[in-house]
Design a protein around this motif. Structure first.
Motif, PDB file in Angstrom:
ATOM      1  N   ARG A  24      40.669  53.431  40.858  1.00 60.21           N
ATOM      2  CA  ARG A  24      41.933  54.098  41.167  1.00 60.21           C
ATOM      3  C   ARG A  24      43.056  53.576  40.270  1.00 60.21           C
ATOM      4  O   ARG A  24      43.900  54.348  39.794  1.00 60.21           O
ATOM      5  CB  ARG A  24      42.289  53.912  42.635  1.00 60.21           C
ATOM      6  N   LEU A  25      43.074  52.266  40.030  1.00 61.33           N
ATOM      7  CA  LEU A  25      44.087  51.686  39.135  1.00 61.33           C
ATOM      8  C   LEU A  25      43.911  52.203  37.712  1.00 61.33           C
ATOM      9  O   LEU A  25      44.900  52.473  37.019  1.00 61.33           O
ATOM     10  CB  LEU A  25      44.009  50.157  39.172  1.00 61.33           C
ATOM     11  N   ILE A  26      42.674  52.355  37.272  1.00 59.00           N
ATOM     12  CA  ILE A  26      42.414  52.934  35.953  1.00 59.00           C
ATOM     13  C   ILE A  26      42.942  54.362  35.913  1.00 59.00           C
ATOM     14  O   ILE A  26      43.553  54.787  34.935  1.00 59.00           O
ATOM     15  CB  ILE A  26      40.918  52.868  35.601  1.00 59.00           C
ATOM     16  N   GLY A  27      42.733  55.105  36.995  1.00 61.16           N
ATOM     17  CA  GLY A  27      43.239  56.473  37.085  1.00 61.16           C
ATOM     18  C   GLY A  27      44.748  56.545  36.936  1.00 61.16           C
ATOM     19  O   GLY A  27      45.286  57.515  36.392  1.00 61.16           O
ATOM     20  N   ASN A  28      45.441  55.508  37.392  1.00 65.17           N
ATOM     21  CA  ASN A  28      46.899  55.473  37.243  1.00 65.17           C
ATOM     22  C   ASN A  28      47.324  55.464  35.781  1.00 65.17           C
ATOM     23  O   ASN A  28      48.443  55.873  35.452  1.00 65.17           O
ATOM     24  CB  ASN A  28      47.478  54.238  37.939  1.00 65.17           C
ATOM     25  N   LEU A  29      46.442  55.024  34.896  1.00 65.47           N
ATOM     26  CA  LEU A  29      46.763  55.019  33.465  1.00 65.47           C
ATOM     27  C   LEU A  29      46.922  56.433  32.902  1.00 65.47           C
ATOM     28  O   LEU A  29      47.445  56.608  31.803  1.00 65.47           O
ATOM     29  CB  LEU A  29      45.671  54.281  32.680  1.00 65.47           C
ATOM     30  N   ALA A  30      46.502  57.432  33.647  1.00 63.17           N
ATOM     31  CA  ALA A  30      46.617  58.818  33.194  1.00 63.17           C
ATOM     32  C   ALA A  30      48.051  59.341  33.263  1.00 63.17           C
ATOM     33  O   ALA A  30      48.333  60.440  32.785  1.00 63.17           O
ATOM     34  CB  ALA A  30      45.697  59.724  34.022  1.00 63.17           C
ATOM     35  N   ASN A  31      48.966  58.561  33.822  1.00 61.69           N
ATOM     36  CA  ASN A  31      50.361  58.973  33.950  1.00 61.69           C
ATOM     37  C   ASN A  31      51.034  58.963  32.580  1.00 61.69           C
ATOM     38  O   ASN A  31      51.403  57.924  32.056  1.00 61.69           O
ATOM     39  CB  ASN A  31      51.083  58.025  34.920  1.00 61.69           C
ATOM     40  N   LYS A  32      51.223  60.151  32.016  1.00 62.93           N
ATOM     41  CA  LYS A  32      51.816  60.279  30.671  1.00 62.93           C
ATOM     42  C   LYS A  32      53.290  59.893  30.643  1.00 62.93           C
ATOM     43  O   LYS A  32      53.842  59.642  29.574  1.00 62.93           O
ATOM     44  CB  LYS A  32      51.643  61.711  30.152  1.00 62.93           C
ATOM     45  N   ASN A  33      53.932  59.835  31.806  1.00 64.40           N
ATOM     46  CA  ASN A  33      55.328  59.391  31.838  1.00 64.40           C
ATOM     47  C   ASN A  33      55.437  57.882  31.615  1.00 64.40           C
ATOM     48  O   ASN A  33      56.478  57.397  31.184  1.00 64.40           O
ATOM     49  CB  ASN A  33      55.982  59.755  33.174  1.00 64.40           C
ATOM     50  N   SER A  34      54.367  57.168  31.915  1.00 65.27           N
ATOM     51  CA  SER A  34      54.389  55.708  31.796  1.00 65.27           C
ATOM     52  C   SER A  34      53.596  55.170  30.611  1.00 65.27           C
ATOM     53  O   SER A  34      53.862  54.064  30.147  1.00 65.27           O
ATOM     54  CB  SER A  34      53.827  55.073  33.071  1.00 65.27           C
ATOM     55  N   TYR A  35      52.616  55.944  30.160  1.00 66.29           N
ATOM     56  CA  TYR A  35      51.702  55.449  29.127  1.00 66.29           C
ATOM     57  C   TYR A  35      51.482  56.502  28.050  1.00 66.29           C
ATOM     58  O   TYR A  35      51.614  57.696  28.301  1.00 66.29           O
ATOM     59  CB  TYR A  35      50.341  55.077  29.731  1.00 66.29           C
ATOM     60  N   GLU A  36      51.119  56.032  26.888  1.00 68.51           N
ATOM     61  CA  GLU A  36      50.764  56.924  25.789  1.00 68.51           C
ATOM     62  C   GLU A  36      49.311  56.653  25.413  1.00 68.51           C
ATOM     63  O   GLU A  36      48.931  55.509  25.173  1.00 68.51           O
ATOM     64  CB  GLU A  36      51.666  56.652  24.590  1.00 68.51           C
ATOM     65  N   TYR A  37      48.523  57.707  25.393  1.00 67.01           N
ATOM     66  CA  TYR A  37      47.104  57.573  25.046  1.00 67.01           C
ATOM     67  C   TYR A  37      46.618  58.890  24.456  1.00 67.01           C
ATOM     68  O   TYR A  37      47.224  59.945  24.669  1.00 67.01           O
ATOM     69  CB  TYR A  37      46.265  57.191  26.271  1.00 67.01           C
ATOM     70  N   SER A  38      45.541  58.797  23.724  1.00 69.96           N
ATOM     71  CA  SER A  38      44.965  60.000  23.119  1.00 69.96           C
ATOM     72  C   SER A  38      43.830  60.538  23.998  1.00 69.96           C
ATOM     73  O   SER A  38      43.336  59.847  24.891  1.00 69.96           O
ATOM     74  CB  SER A  38      44.417  59.671  21.729  1.00 69.96           C
TER      75      SER A  38
END
Length: 75
Positions: A24-38
């Motif tokens: 679930r915490l890993i899923g939180n990384l999907a928040n584009k407002n907080s993180y940038e990822y490809s």
């Protein structure tokens, strides 16, 4: 034999609950407002998680599973 069963239940519940929380915490990384990822980063994460789930499943079904490796987005 009963002690082995109890130990299995205790460890399984603790470890699975911890894994669920961490996923679930890993899923939180999907928040584009907080993180940038490809998209490639996201695919690598999902692939690594799926690989480990598949390996655990294989071990329960009697296969040896894969080797332990650490996850890295960049080498």
């Amino acid at each position: 034999m009963r002690d082995k069963r109890k130990k299995f239940i205790d460890l399984a519940e603790a470890r699975v609950n911890r894994a669920i929380k961490d996923i679930r915490l890993i899923g939180n990384l999907a928040n584009k407002n907080s993180y940038e990822y490809s998209e490639d980063d996201a695919r690598k994460i999902v692939r690594a998680l799926q690989k480990e789930v598949d390996s655990a499943k294989a071990r329960f079904l009697g296969d040896s599973g894969g080797k332990d490796t650490d996850f890295r987005l960049e080498d």
